[in-house]
Write a protein that holds these residues in place. Structure first.
Motif, PDB file in Angstrom:
ATOM      1  N   UNK A   1       0.620  -1.127  -0.002  1.00 56.28           N
ATOM      2  CA  UNK A   1       0.003   0.000   0.101  1.00 56.28           C
ATOM      3  C   UNK A   1       0.903   1.376  -0.021  1.00 56.28           C
ATOM      4  N   UNK A   2       1.991   1.182   0.620  1.00 59.60           N
ATOM      5  CA  UNK A   2       2.762   2.455   0.708  1.00 59.60           C
ATOM      6  C   UNK A   2       3.505   2.589  -0.608  1.00 59.60           C
ATOM      7  N   UNK A   3       3.900   1.669  -1.093  1.00 55.71           N
ATOM      8  CA  UNK A   3       4.545   2.011  -2.440  1.00 55.71           C
ATOM      9  C   UNK A   3       3.132   2.392  -3.588  1.00 55.71           C
TER      10      UNK A   3
ATOM     11  N   UNK B   1       2.900   6.092  -2.758  1.00 57.14           N
ATOM     12  CA  UNK B   1       4.128   6.820  -3.342  1.00 57.14           C
ATOM     13  C   UNK B   1       3.869   6.848  -4.990  1.00 57.14           C
ATOM     14  N   UNK B   2       3.423   5.676  -5.405  1.00 57.90           N
ATOM     15  CA  UNK B   2       3.217   5.871  -7.086  1.00 57.90           C
ATOM     16  C   UNK B   2       2.393   6.827  -7.304  1.00 57.90           C
ATOM     17  N   UNK B   3       1.227   6.940  -6.503  1.00 57.62           N
ATOM     18  CA  UNK B   3       0.187   7.981  -6.862  1.00 57.62           C
ATOM     19  C   UNK B   3       0.575   9.408  -6.832  1.00 57.62           C
ATOM     20  N   UNK B   4       1.375   9.524  -5.793  1.00 56.97           N
ATOM     21  CA  UNK B   4       1.977  10.956  -5.725  1.00 56.97           C
ATOM     22  C   UNK B   4       3.024  11.086  -6.858  1.00 56.97           C
ATOM     23  N   UNK B   5       3.790  10.058  -7.187  1.00 56.04           N
ATOM     24  CA  UNK B   5       4.803  10.460  -8.210  1.00 56.04           C
ATOM     25  C   UNK B   5       3.778  10.924  -9.486  1.00 56.04           C
ATOM     26  N   UNK B   6       2.940  10.296  -9.787  1.00 54.29           N
ATOM     27  CA  UNK B   6       1.961  10.753 -11.028  1.00 54.29           C
ATOM     28  C   UNK B   6       1.607  12.161 -10.623  1.00 54.29           C
TER      29      UNK B   6
ATOM     30  N   UNK C   1      14.508  12.500  -5.766  1.00 53.09           N
ATOM     31  CA  UNK C   1      14.549  12.776  -4.349  1.00 53.09           C
ATOM     32  C   UNK C   1      12.870  13.317  -3.931  1.00 53.09           C
ATOM     33  N   UNK C   2      12.000  12.756  -4.345  1.00 57.32           N
ATOM     34  CA  UNK C   2      10.637  12.920  -3.992  1.00 57.32           C
ATOM     35  C   UNK C   2      10.305  12.136  -2.483  1.00 57.32           C
ATOM     36  N   UNK C   3       9.989  12.781  -1.642  1.00 57.81           N
ATOM     37  CA  UNK C   3       9.756  12.080  -0.363  1.00 57.81           C
ATOM     38  C   UNK C   3       8.426  11.317  -0.306  1.00 57.81           C
ATOM     39  N   UNK C   4       8.615  10.003  -0.085  1.00 61.65           N
ATOM     40  CA  UNK C   4       7.612   9.193  -0.021  1.00 61.65           C
ATOM     41  C   UNK C   4       7.465   8.221   1.282  1.00 61.65           C
ATOM     42  N   UNK C   5       6.741   7.691   1.614  1.00 66.99           N
ATOM     43  CA  UNK C   5       6.533   6.746   2.713  1.00 66.99           C
ATOM     44  C   UNK C   5       7.549   5.710   2.441  1.00 66.99           C
ATOM     45  N   UNK C   6       7.809   4.952   1.226  1.00 68.41           N
ATOM     46  CA  UNK C   6       8.737   4.137   1.132  1.00 68.41           C
ATOM     47  C   UNK C   6      10.329   4.576   0.923  1.00 68.41           C
ATOM     48  N   UNK C   7      10.635   5.832   1.399  1.00 64.10           N
ATOM     49  CA  UNK C   7      11.866   6.365   1.179  1.00 64.10           C
ATOM     50  C   UNK C   7      11.805   7.531  -0.014  1.00 64.10           C
TER      51      UNK C   7
END
Ligand code: ATP
Ligand code: ATP
Ligand code: MG
Ligand code: MG
Lengths: 237, 357, 384, 241, 555
Positions: free
Chosen positions: C297-299, C302-307, C339-345
């Protein structure tokens, strides 16, 4: 009033009109026989009386109690039992268990025991073979078992469907001897038979069925001398 | 007179040869593998003993589920595909009761009572589902050709599976631990036996024996047997067919519910698809033993459990095959085929009455 | 309006930005899909369902965790021209036929849970140009586990178990290769089925090979069975157990119970982002009434935020609110994420679409973790 | 069955009788390959039949009917007959798919012959009815037509008149005789109705407990005391039919 | 008194069942999930449509069952059914206020219970509204039931059509865009749901069709029968040509996804026709049929892929090998199971299917078959430089395959071999006693079926490009068995219709994920209960089943 009173029943198999306005009655203590050609509807009549088939119209009354509204298994408790064509005993149950199945609706242990001795009196062969599996009996023994099994339910009326079919001549004789004995012990019997001669010998009255309706009804003696019956059903020229 | 060879040629068909060849090859493979494994001496006797116990525990669960298949097959001559969901529904529901006991510490103070209640809940739900299943999905199809109830059963299986998934969620739930069952008993000389395995084997055996006696001895049991032979004749004896069939489903459901709790006690996890694989295995077990035959179901279940646990080690290890346990189901099915080649009606099955000509 | 070699998606005022998923949301593997889908939904909630003044329309297709399902789902998405970008797939076998179909339609997709190396392999070919992932490449994670076992625990003999899934088998293989390269021996390589429940026979077999360490990078259910049953088989008293992120979740503690105490997991380094993750879990429970179902779920979040970030970067907005998003531009922006801050790093995409933070840590489970059902917060060992 | 020796002459009507369970049907089953005798020989024109599969035996020229009618219930009457002809048709798998002229011709001929057979048993008007919908007597005759379709030299009939009344029985007797007279087929007959047995058979074999009890012409059998005791009885049944 | 009994029997009892059904529908999350999609934009969501439709159905059932069918009784029963149903939901909501249902039923969210179920009105007002709505629905249904049958049919068809259009809007959109001017699309659809005017026009459109058909339909049919034979056959030819043309241009008119769906359906038609020979004709229940499909696909992969064997042969060269190995496997499987009957056969074949899958998956055979990583880079078919790449091209390959297989099935069906199979299906012993060699005929059936499946596997492997053992699990076999029975066992058009219904529809409804399996299951059950002979049965079967049913009624 008759013990069993059948009025104007109509039975269908899909579109086939198998019984047309059929009426008959059986009095207490009688043997009544039903004879007819193949496919005349003899078995259908018995199946309807015992509740396996439901008539589209008409009534079946046992001592005034309307039976058509009951399912087959409740009709047994009301005192009618049917020994079907081809015997249909339970092959993987022992003779003893088959007889116990016959007494399925009778909760009275005492009665069961007396019935059992009665059955063994009439059919001593069964007593010898109590432990044997039903499927391993010979044809005649199976017929005896089927009749004995039916007696165990303590019925008021017994329906026998072609008890002599496929049996060796000796056995036919002894089966009908048994029928007489059962009758002597007070049983009311409705008998369906191809072997009209023998059937009319044991019966007191008879009905002749033709394509689903009663063509003739008379005493057995009269039927035995009836021209048509002699020709068609007893094979006399 | 024809010569000996001609006679022989006319009578032995190519298929016989192929069949014997397949059977023989499989047997050789199994025996050779076993010998090689045993010669390698990789496993200690204690470990073989463990294999047997694991196999028996798993097998008793299969056997209990297989009873349901066999009983229903007996009376209706159909594969009750949805029986695996009957098996799932009980323990999945009873989990919520068990979880409640755990949260409220009742489990610690009264473990046995809690266990009994969990059993009751599970068996009740499974029974109810089995009963409704028959009423709604199978009863109207009493006289339909053989494949049609099979499809209904598959449909019912899907429906139940996804219904429970919708209700309780996709994830699995883990049964709490009953302390009384954790740990092992030492027998002798390093031989130990897990308490839970002992409990499962005994509980399953108890249920099975009870069921067997019920079918053999009681009035209702006799009705069930007679219905399974000839429905019309049974109804002429005054047996209520519908009720008897319901009873069959109820018994099968109760056994499945009990098996489900045992399963949950051993393996802990319950979820909506938990029934699928054990269901298929149990049906295989029923067939292995001879379908329609209650002792056959027991034997088949135990044998299948043993095969799964011992088979890969015994038959494949000797050949040094990579990851033999991946093939445990393949072994189980191979043995099934092997058994059916030589006994086409299963181990205890009667020869399907070669209809009297 | 701007032009783009692969076409431009126009979003009129009042219309939503359409982002689609292709996850396995039905069948036996559906926990994975539902878990990741919820990750994206929470990400949408977190931006208050508002991206550049437009709502987000998030729907998608079940991909079934098999190749044909992936293909069908991707085809369905590819035939909808309103889709701006996709999240998915879940299983690597879906992505293999599916990703090229999407890219053929100009749709870039970010997977939260594909881990198979070939998807971001330099040799993968141009048909995968639109494919990225926030999940860890098995190559990274498997190697970390092997290094940990050999260097930190100093074990010499290890065994692996996989479950026949593309993910687990790959991890087990990478582990074995690295471990051997380090100088250790692999004494047993076993496999189970994900639906297996009785693991004691296979464990008994492994114990005869006398490993000091077992690596079983499989999913929660089967990993739970193994962890529990290890305690019931004698001979494992001193053997260390390790699993991977596929079983690093609260559910695993439920499944394995007390037996999980003392075992290791490899997983993304949460330390820097612990608080964010905690918040995420709370939102999840509130929204869905249950804990998270699977590990990705965390990935997905992050994937959503990446988009979202990439869309924000490339979208051209007119005064009335109309958005123009160039497909090629969006893809390039996604690949350019650094360098996007995500939950997985910290999310950094390389030229082949691997975006996951390469920092993988090893965690050890304490009795408190199991009792209170919280994941360990501090890593036990880090390779860097 | 136990040490049984029976010889059947060509173009006779040979009856097998005996008490229930004597092994008459079992005897048929052995001849037609359903059961394998544990010891002994069965020869058809000097060709050994023991151990052959039923389909081989049919091709050698033995056909049968069943005590309880066993038609293919969901096939039409004509299809039932066509199935009986299977062994004599030659069209191959590929031929069928390509529908070669040979296959077309063969199918047409087969259909014509099937219709002829149906006509022979008086069922030509019911060719397209599902066999399970036919009345009992028609089913018996259809079963015989199906057996005839295999072009047998020897036809085994197991209680063909069971459950028929006298009139119907007589018709069946005539029919059986016409089979022998018109088609020249040897007939073996199991029956319990003495009128049939005594009326049409040339030789009668009596079985009891799997052994041969007696053999001879109807008159000899009727008077044989052993047969009377074990089978016929003194009663009315024996004389009536 | 009588009336009270009737109310209990037909109103309240039905309502109780309805209540339970609706509670389950709510608790499995269907209503909540479906409210997120609109059928008619801003008017009715799918969730509420489902909710209402269920209520209507229940009340309709109550009305229909009412005997004697007096108008007043009908209306009162239908109202009672609605009220009872609503009452159950009210109970659920009240329960939900006091207990945290979510501990057990994860979908029992606050939103669902206190908002969606009460049409957005909260608190006790919501409960009252719900009860009133229940009665209202009942009243409406009762009145509806009293309409003449003809009107009811028209309304039902039209409503169902509009709802269907709403549910499948995602599909309709690209088809409209491909084939019609934009105005139509804009008239009918918004970005989420139909427009109100669009829904109304669909409703009216369908109503007109239904009305005109019922007026003219009989006439058309009679006219057809009245035509002379010659003319009939000309018209048939013309019809066939049109049908062929439609089949040929379909993928380009219907777009990418519909082509994909059609190719998937086509693959299952191939599989289904093969299994139809084994199960439908020869009566051998084979649950391991997927094995041959797998063999076809794996042989293709091994021969054409650079991975593993590195042969790199062309797709076309794979076909004979795949079919050969498929048939070989069919015959090899056939031999050991020859003596088994019925369900023993089913389980043995199922075991065989699983063995094949497990072997393909196993680490032991990994060097030869790729293990769980599967095999990729399978060649696409090519003709003179034309590559069958996407679904729109592969479609033609599948159509060609289907035609071939349909042709073969059709020729075999009424041939000497087909009759032998049917005879075996009915009674194996007697068939043998009629001179049918069981061994060769069974093997012929297994082999033919396996060959068809292998052909399907070839196309599948090439279409998907990379294959994994996961794709060949037992559910595929079960699906195929289901579809041939659903379509009508033994019937060739039945297989096509069955595949369209059981494979095509779920494929179209992919986005409904888990509910699609639920619906699939319910559809199987309901279908078998109301139409056991299948959608397009073989003539003989149809007659038989209907007669048995009428027997039931009298007997
Ligand atoms: N299950 C059935 N389905 C359809 N028709 C049937 C069925 N059973 C019987 N019939 C038809 O009903 C009619 C009466 O049959 P029934 O079995 O009652 O005859 P019967 O007088 O007992 O004859 P028999 O002497 O052969 O026993 C026959 O025409 C028969 O074909
Ligand atoms: N499949 C079987 N398994 C076991 N015993 C059998 C089997 N078939 C027949 N028998 C037994 O063999 C004996 C002979 O049976 P068979 O059917 O040949 O008798 P029959 O002479 O034809 O009698 P009927 O005149 O009643 O038809 C009987 O005792 C019967 O129970
Ligand atoms: Mg009769
Ligand atoms: Mg006989």
């Amino acid at each position: 009033m008759a013990l069993l009173e059948v009025k104007n029943i109509n039975v269908y198999y899909g579109k086939i009109h198998a019984l047309k306005d059929l009426s008959l009655n059986v009095d207490k203590g009688e043997i009544v026989t039903l004879i007819g050609a193949n496919g005349a509807g003899k078995s259908t009549t018995l199946k309807t009386l015992s509740g396996i088939l439901k008539p589209r119209s008409g009534s079946v009354q046992l001592e005034g109690d309307e039976l058509t509204r009951y399912p087959a298994h409740q009709i047994v408790t009301r005192g009618m039992i049917h020994v079907p064509e081809g015997r249909r005993i339970f092959g993987r149950l022992t003779v003893q268990e088959n007889l116990e199945m016959g007494a399925f609706t009778v909760k009275n242990e005492q009665l069961n025991r007396t019935n059992l001795t009665k059955v063994f009196d009439i059919f001593p062969r069964l007593k010898e073979r109590r432990k044997q599996l039903g499927g391993t009996l010979s044809g005649g023994e199976q017929q005896m078992l089927a009749m004995g099994r039916a007696m165990m339910s303590n019925p008021k009326v017994l329906f026998l469907d072609e008890p002599s079919m496929g049996l060796a001549p000796v056995l036919v004789d002894s089966i009908f001897e048994n029928v007489r004995q059962m009758h002597a012990s007070g049983m009311t019997i409705l008998l369906v038979e191809q072997n009209a001669r023998i059937a009319l010998q044991v019966a007191s009255r008879g009905y002749v069925l033709q394509t689903g309706s009663i063509a003739l009804a008379d005493t057995a003696a009269n039927l035995q001398t009836n021209e048509m019956v002699r020709k068609v059903y007893m094979g006399e020229a | 007179m024809p010569t000996k060879f001609q006679r022989w040629k006319e009578r032995i068909t190519a298929t016989d040869i192929v069949m014997w060849f397949i059977g023989f090859a499989l047997l050789v493979f199994i025996i050779l593998g076993s010998i090689l494994t045993l010669r390698a001496g990789r496993y200690t006797p204690v470990q073989w003993f463990d294999f047997v116990i694991y196999g028996l525990a798993q097998g008793s669960i299969y056997a209990l589920v297989a009873m349901g298949y066999t009983l229903v097959y007996g009376v209706l001559r159909m594969i009750n595909f949805a029986h695996s969901e009957v098996f799932m529904s009980g323990p999945f529901t009873a989990y919520y009761v068990a979880a409640y006991f755990y949260r409220s510490s009742l489990l610690e103070s009264h473990p046995v009572i809690c266990l009994i209640i969990v059993f009751i809940v599970s068996m009740t739900i499974s029974t109810l589902i089995a009963f409704l299943l028959e009423r709604i999905a199978y009863r109207p199809l009493r006289n339909a050709p053989r494949l049609i109830p099979l499809i209904t059963a598959i449909g019912a299986s899907f429906t139940l599976m996804y219904l429970f998934r919708g209700l309780y969620g996709t994830g699995f739930q883990a049964y709490p631990v009953w302390e009384i069952f954790s740990g092992k008993w030492a027998l002798f000389k390093g031989l130990e036996i897990g308490k839970i395995q002992v409990f499962v084997i005994f509980a399953a055996a108890l249920v099975m024996v009870a069921l067997y006696l019920f079918i053999q001895r009681t009035r209702i049991g006799k009705a069930v047997r007679s219905v399974s032979e000839d429905k019309e004749a049974a109804s002429l004896m005054g047996v209520d067919i519908d009720k008897t069939i319901s009873v069959t489903f109820i018994i099968g459901g109760a056994a499945a519910g009990a098996a489900g709790v045992l399963y949950a006690l051993v393996f802990k996890q319950v979820f909506f698809m938990m029934g699928f694989i054990p269901g298929i295995k149990a049906f295989t077990a029923a067939v292995l033993g001879g379908i329609g035959n209650i002792p056959g179901a027991m034997l088949g279940g135990l044998l299948l459990g043993l095969l799964e646990s011992i088979g890969p080690a015994l038959f494949l290890d000797g050949f040094n095959i990579a990851a033999p346990y991946q093939l445990k189901d393949a072994i189980a099915f191979l043995v099934l085929v092997l058994v059916l080649i030589f006994r086409p009606t299963g181990l205890l099955g009667e020869r399907l009455a070669v209809k009297k000509a | 309006p701007p032009t783009d070699p692969l076409g431009v998606v126009t979003i009129k005022p009042g219309e939503p930005i359409h982002i689609a998923y292709w996850f396995v949301t039905a069948g036996s593997d559906s926990t994975l899909g539902i878990d990741t889908k919820r990750g994206v939904e929470i990400a949408i909630d977190d931006i208050k369902n508002n991206l550049l003044g437009h709502k987000i329309k998030f729907d998608g297709q079940d991909s079934g965790c098999n190749a044909e399902g992936g293909q069908a789902a991707a085809t369905k998405l590819a035939s909808d021209p309103t889709i701006v970008a996709a999240v998915g797939s879940n299983c690597s076998s879906e992505a293999k036929p599916g990703a090229p179909i999407l890219w053929n339609a100009g749709i870039a997709t970010v997977s939260p849970s594909n881990t198979a190396p070939y998807l971001t392999d330099p040799k993968r070919g141009p048909t995968y140009d639109g494919y990225l992932r926030t999940a860890h490449n098995d190559k990274v994670q498997g190697a970390v586990a092997a290094d940990f076992a050999f260097k930190s625990l100093k074990v010499k003999k290890a065994a692996t178990i996989h479950d026949g899934s593309v993910y687990a088998e790959q991890l087990a293989n990478v582990f074995a290769e690295t471990f051997k390269k380090n100088g250790g021996t692999i004494v047993a390589q076993e496999a189970v089925a994900p639906t297996d429940t009785d693991m004691k026979p296979v464990l008994t077999k492994i114990v005869t090979a006398k490993p000091e360490f077992i690596y079983y990078p499989i999913f929660v259910a089967a990993a739970g069975h193994i962890t529990r049953q290890v305690k019931e088989v004698s001979g494992f008293e001193k053997v260390a157990l390790m699993s991977a992120d596929g079983a690093f979740s609260v559910d695993f503690y439920k499944a394995a119970g007390e037996s999980a105490v003392g075992m290791y997991h490899s997983s993304p380094d949460f330390e820097a982002f612990g608080k964010v993750y905690e918040d995420f879990i709370q939102k999840h429970i509130k929204k869905y009434g249950e804990k998270t179902l699977a590990p990705f779920h965390a990935h997905a979040y992050d994937a959503a935020n990446l988009i979202f970030k990439a869309i924000e970067k490339v979208a051209k907005q007119e005064k009335d609110g109309t958005l123009y998003i160039g497909r090629k531009a969006l893809r390039d922006a996604l690949y350019a994420t650094k360098n996007m801050k995500g939950i997985t790093g910290s999310i950094n995409c390389n030229q082949y679409g691997d975006c996951a933070d390469p920092r993988i840590a090893v965690y050890k489970t304490s009795p408190e973790n199991v009792k209170t059902l919280v994941m360990p917060k501090k890593s036990f060992w880090k390779p860097y | 069955m136990d040490g049984l020796d029976i010889e059947i002459k060509e173009k006779t009507i040979h009856s097998v009788i005996g008490p229930n369970g004597a092994g008459k049907t079992t005897f048929f089953n052995c001849i037609t390959g359903f059961y394998k005798p544990e010891a002994g020989e069965i020869l058809l024109e000097n060709h050994s039949l023991v151990g052959l599969m039923p389909d081989r035996i049919v091709r050698l020229g033995i056909a049968r009917t069943y005590q309880n009618i066993r038609l293919f219930p969901d096939l039409t009457a004509i299809e039932n007959v066509l199935v009986g002809m299977h062994a004599h048709l030659k069209s191959s798998y590929l031929g069928i798919i390509l529908n070669t002229p040979f296959v077309k011709k063969e199918e047409q001929e087969a259909e014509a012959e099937a219709n002829r057979l149906l006509k022979f048993v008086n069922l030509e008007t019911k060719a397209n009815m599902l066999s399970k919908h036919l009345p009992y007597g028609d089913q018996r005759r259809l079963e015989i037509a199906r057996a005839l379709a295999t072009r047998p030299k020897l036809l085994c009939l197991d209680e063909p008149t069971a459950g028929m009344n006298s009139g119907e029985t007589q018709a069946m007797c005539d029919f059986i005789q016409s089979l022998r007279d018109d088609l020249g087929i040897t007939i073996m007959l199991i029956e319990h109705q003495m009128r049939v047995v005594m009326g049409i058979s040339e030789i009668i074999t009596v079985l009891d407990y799997g052994k041969k009890l007696a053999e001879g012409t109807p008159d000899e059998i009727k008077r044989n005391p052993k047969v009377i005791e074990a089978y016929l009885g003194q009663g009315s049944a024996a004389q009536a039919h | 008194m009588e009336q009270i009994r009737a109310i209990w029997r037909y109103g309240i009892k039905v309502g109780i069942i309805g209540g339970i059904v609706l509670i389950l529908t709510a608790l499995i999350g269907m209503i909540e999930v479906f409210t997120q999609r609109q059928i008619i934009a801003d008017v009715v969501s799918m969730g509420h449509a489902l909710y209402l439709a269920a209520g209507l159905f229940i009340c309709y059932l109550a009305a229909e069952r009412t005997t004697p069918a007096k108008p007043l009784w009908i209306i009162s029963n239908s109202m009672f059914a609605g009220l009872t149903t609503a009452f159950f939901l009210v109970l659920l909501i009240i329960l939900g206020r006091h207990v945290n249902l979510r501990l057990m039923f994860i979908n029992a969210s606050d939103l669902l219970l206190n908002n969606l179920l009460t049409f957005g009105v909260q608190g006790n007002d919501g409960l009252r509204l719900l009860l009133i709505a229940g009665m209202g629905v009942g009243l409406f249904t009762g009145l509806f039931y009293l309409l003449p049958k003809f009107l009811r049919t028209v309304i039902l068809w039209s409503l169902a059509g509009s709802a269907f259009a709403g549910v499948l809007q995602e599909l309709i959109r690209p088809i409209l865009a491909n084939n019609f001017p934009d105005v139509i699309s804009e008239w009918l659809l918004t970005s989420d749901g139909l427009t109100l005017k669009g829904a109304l026009s669909i409703f009216i459109f369908i109503a007109l069709i239904v009305i005109s058909w019922s007026i003219k339909g009989g006439g058309i049919r009679q006219g057809w029968q009245g035509l002379p034979k010659k003319q009939q056959s000309t018209w048939r030819t013309i019809g066939t040509i049109i049908l062929l043309a439609v089949i040929l241009i379909a993928p380009w008119r219907l777009g990418l996804f519909m082509s994909e769906v059609m190719t998937i359906v086509g693959l299952y038609v191939l599989l289904g026709l093969g299994l139809n020979i084994v199960v439908g004709y020869a009566g051998l229940l084979d649950l391991g049929y997927v094995a041959f499909f797998a063999i076809g696909a794996y042989v293709t992969a091994l021969i054409t892929s650079p991975e593993i064997m590195n042969l790199n042969w062309s797709f076309w060269s794979a076909i004979p090998f795949a079919i050969f190995f498929g048939i070989l496997a069919g015959v090899l499987l056939g031999v050991p199971v020859l003596k088994m009957r019925g369900d023993y056969l089913a389980i043995a074949t199922m075991g065989f299917g699983e063995i094949i899958r497990l072997l393909v998956l196993s680490d032991a055979l990994r060097p030869f078959l790729g293990g769980s990583q599967g095999i990729g880079q399978i060649a696409k078919p090519q003709v003179l430089g034309f590559v069958f790449k996407g679904p729109q091209e592969i479609y033609y390959l599948i159509v060609a395959g289907c035609m071939l297989v349909i042709f073969v099935s059709w020729r075999l069906k009424d041939s000497r071999i087909g009759r032998a199979w049917k005879a075996m299906r009915e009674d194996e012993d007697v068939a043998q006693a009629m001179g049918i060699n069981l061994v060769s005929n069974k093997l012929l059936a297994f082999g033919t079926g396996a060959g068809f499946a292998a052909l399907s596997g070839v196309i599948f492997g090439s279409k998907i490009g990379s294959i994994y053992p996961h794709s060949f699990n037992i559910m595929v076999s079960i699906n195929i068995v289901c579809l041939i029975i659903f379509g009508g066992i033994g019937s060739i058009p039945g297989v096509i219709v069955g595949a369209a219904a059981l494979i095509g529809l779920p494929e179209l409804l992919r986005e409904f994920a888990e509910y699609r399996f639920l619906v699939y299951g319910i559809a199987l059950v309901v279908m078998m209960l109301i139409r056991p002979e299948g959608l397009w049965p073989e003539e003989a079967h149809k007659r038989e089943l209907h007669e048995d049913k009428t027997n039931e009624a009298t007997g």
